[in-house]
Motif scaffolding. Sequence first.
Motif, short mmCIF file in Angstrom:
data_model
loop_
_atom_site.label_atom_id
_atom_site.label_comp_id
_atom_site.label_asym_id
_atom_site.label_seq_id
_atom_site.Cartn_x
_atom_site.Cartn_y
_atom_site.Cartn_z
N HIS A 288 27.53 -10.99 6.35
CA HIS A 288 26.86 -9.61 6.31
C HIS A 288 27.24 -8.66 7.03
O HIS A 288 26.67 -7.66 7.93
N GLY A 289 28.75 -8.28 7.35
CA GLY A 289 29.38 -7.20 7.77
C GLY A 289 28.88 -7.34 9.40
O GLY A 289 28.65 -8.38 9.90
N ARG A 290 28.56 -6.27 9.91
CA ARG A 290 28.61 -5.93 11.27
C ARG A 290 27.24 -6.32 11.59
O ARG A 290 27.00 -6.31 12.92
#
Length: 137
Positions: A13-15
């Motif tokens: 989920h990235g950042r």
Amino acid sequence: MDALYTAVATATHGRDGRAYSSDGKLDLELGIPVEMGGNGQGTNPEQLFAAGYSACFASALGVVGRMAKVDVSDAAVTAEVGIGKQGEGFALAVTLRVELPESVDAEIGRKLIEQAHQVCPYSNATRGNIPVELIVE
């Protein structure tokens, strides 16, 4: 290059997700910094990069210090990793602040820091790609 060690980490989920290492020693909640529109609840890639770079540079400084027979074991390295817009994307910039022990002559210390910048894997990876400023404190 024949790798002596390979770190393996996964981010989801990235950042705004999680990052974890294959051995389970690292498991972090990630979050976007408030300055970039997030809630700042988790750590972010720039903090992880800063931690890795400062530790790696301190180790490189220790190696060149031992070779020069100069005790820099009490040196501290602080990495400041900035992120900003560049064209259509983003770019990084790094400032490395090196605090040397008082017993180290300033000129010798500067030479050791420049030598460490040549052997540090993070410095070698970033050279020519992002600006890295070396500051002796």
